[in-house]
Design an enzyme around this catalytic site. Structure first.
Site, mmCIF file in Angstrom:
data_model
loop_
_atom_site.group_PDB
_atom_site.id
_atom_site.type_symbol
_atom_site.label_atom_id
_atom_site.label_comp_id
_atom_site.label_asym_id
_atom_site.label_seq_id
_atom_site.Cartn_x
_atom_site.Cartn_y
_atom_site.Cartn_z
ATOM 1 N N HIS A 69 0.808 -1.219 0.000
ATOM 2 C CA HIS A 69 0.000 0.000 0.000
ATOM 3 C C HIS A 69 0.843 1.271 0.000
ATOM 4 C CE1 HIS A 69 0.403 -0.437 4.498
ATOM 5 N NE2 HIS A 69 0.503 0.894 4.414
ATOM 6 N N ASP A 100 0.307 -7.742 1.254
ATOM 7 C CA ASP A 100 0.630 -6.332 1.454
ATOM 8 C C ASP A 100 2.136 -6.123 1.553
ATOM 9 O OD1 ASP A 100 0.105 -3.649 1.632
ATOM 10 O OD2 ASP A 100 -0.217 -3.649 3.792
ATOM 11 N N SER A 102 4.555 2.593 7.968
ATOM 12 C CA SER A 102 4.256 1.434 7.129
ATOM 13 C C SER A 102 5.484 1.039 6.308
ATOM 14 C CB SER A 102 3.102 1.752 6.179
ATOM 15 O OG SER A 102 1.897 1.876 6.879
#
Length: 507
Positions: free
Chosen positions: A148, A178, A254
């Site tokens: 992402h 992911d 992230s």
């Protein structure tokens, strides 16, 4: 909840009353401080000399005061110095189309005279930037981050902690886990790396550090513990199996590193549970064992091939456990087997309960998928299976899902209701790609053109065609005969979300 004063009072009571030492109000503040210090030292000596009940059992060491200046000065600085240089900032840009705001010239009256030269529904592009983190995992420039973080990016830049900048190339992008793998060219230089740890070899309570770039403020290190393992009901990605931590993780973290105190990579920070967007002490990281499989796939050419069981199943709940003769929930009940697949050849049968994989207990269906997906193709793993109220051992071969029959992707055209749909033959391999467990055969719609006949009759990608005008559809080749003749009435039978449906047209 108690306030600060209550907590202080509670600490004094539990820590001091055991030795019948009670602080008294003294007239002289200097004398009071001296006696308090003396009492503190006395308690420290008593605590050091008297073993606790836990120590008597040999399970937990006795509590003691720091014995040296070195113990007081304990720090994570050596771990940070060894690992932080391998955590990078990842900047990505993507083109986003925006519909122009309506104007006066969009009115049909003005369009009659001016056409679309001033109005219309033209879309303009703007560049959208995003920021995340990444971890260098090989000296020649492989970097792992989150899908992402770079999803849809047209430009990716990596900035190291020493401020060196590199243009990055996307090597592998896997939405289901992911995870994404980038490559930079260090031009012969050796980049710092973090070694991967066996993520099964950690326990709840272990100390960890989260390293990343939260909110774009710059590289930041936070500390915490492993709060939980094997979190599967998080709803992030298709392979939901996470390490939970209370180390502060915020937007921008992230793709960053969750490292252990010995400087090894435990996981890739991915998500947080939050109602405000900021950290509330519940963060999730993708375990290093899953990260390792994606890295190895990138090194072997960029094609990610997952291990496959050839079964569908459901989690054994407490209600089901009693009927199977088990005293607790946990495990996977086998529902369906692919004929000739790995589980079928291993000897599994519908109704079996898989309790463990290679000695690790299976809590639910997601845990089983994770344990199998992180194994190497070609090996066999031992299973503990419960059948007819008895335990037995089986060996499951680890294989890739076969693509039989070939997918044969076709775009349907012509004067029929399915015009504009793209279809393909289902197989175990395609079912794994689309995350459709058990959908091992049939014809599936993979895409639908906008404005097409198929869209107008509300067909959707993921619908599995079963029959057209009472003619069965098993493969793409069957559609030639079913759609090749002109009809005034059409009846299309299909499956959507496991439910059989039909559409009648022309009646």
């Amino acid at each position: 909840m108690c306030d600060r004063a209550d907590r202080r009072e509670m600490w004094i009571e539990t820590s001091w009353s055991e030795y019948q030492v009670k602080p008294r109000r003294l007239r002289s503040p200097i004398l009071s401080k001296s006696l308090t210090l003396a009492l503190t030292l006395l308690v420290g000596v008593v605590l050091q000399a008297a073993p606790s009940a836990a120590q008597t059992d040999g399970t937990v060491a006795a509590t003691r005061a720091p014995a040296s200046q070195g113990e007081i000065s304990l720090s994570f600085a050596p771990v940070v110095k060894a690992t932080a240089p391998a955590v990078v900032n990842v900047f990505s840009k993507r083109a986003v189309k925006q519909r122009r705001r309506p104007s006066l010239f969009d009115d049909p009256f003005f369009k009659r005279f001016f056409g679309d030269q001033f109005g219309g529904q033209q879309k303009r592009e703007r560049m959208e930037s995003s920021l995340g983190s990444g971890v260098i995992v090989s000296e020649d420039g492989l970097i792992v981050t989150n899908h992402h973080v770079i999803n849809g990016a047209t430009e990716i830049k990596v900035v190291l902690s020493d401020r060196r900048e590199f243009a990055a190339e996307l090597i592998l992008d896997d939405e289901r886990t992911d995870l994404a793998i980038l490559r930079v060219d260090p031009e012969g230089a050796r980049l710092p790396t973090i070694p991967l740890r066996d993520s099964d070899d950690v326990e709840v309570g272990d100390l960890v550090l989260a390293i990343g770039n939260p909110f774009g403020v710059g590289q930041t290190v936070t500390s915490g513990i492993v709060s939980a393992l094997a979190r599967t009901q998080v709803g992030i990605g298709d392979f939901s199996f996470f390490v939970q931590t209370d180390a502060a993780i915020n937007p921008g973290n992230s793709g960053g590193a969750l490292v252990t105190t010995n400087g090894q990579l435990l996981g890739i920070n991915t998500a947080i549970y939050s109602r405000s967007g900021g950290s509330v002490g519940i963060g999730f990281a993708i375990p290093a064992n899953m990260v390792r499989t994606v890295i190895e796939s990138a090194k072997n050419g960029g094609a990610l091939v997952r291990a496959w069981t050839g079964i569908t199943g459901q989690t054994l709940t407490s209600d089901l456990a009693m009927g199977f003769g088990l005293d607790r929930a946990g495990g996977v009940v086998v529902s369906q087997l692919y004929d000739g697949g790995p589980a079928d050849r291993a000897g599994l049968k519908p109704g079996d309960v898989i309790l463990s994989v290679d000695g690790v207990e299976i809590g639910d269906y997601e845990s089983l998928r994770f344990r199998v997906a992180t194994r190497d193709l070609g090996e066999a793993v031992p299973l503990e299976v419960w059948r007819s109220k008895k335990s037995l051992a089986l060996n499951l071969p680890i294989e890739a899902a076969p693509e039989l029959p070939p997918r044969e992707v076709v775009r349907l055209r012509g004067k029929h209701p399915l015009s504009g749909a793209q279809v393909a033959n289902l197989s175990p391999a395609l079912a794994e790609e689309l995350d459709l467990p058990g959908a091992w055969s049939g014809v599936i719609i993979t895409k639908i053109a906008r404005g097409s006949t198929a869209q107008r009759i509300r067909m959707r990608p993921g619908d599995v065609l079963l029959g057209i005008n009472e003619r069965a559809v098993a493969e793409v080749a069957d559609l030639d005969g079913a759609l090749g003749t002109s009809q005034t009435r059409w009846r299309i039978k299909f499956s959507r979300g496991g439910r059989i449906r039909s559409i009648d047209i022309g009646r």
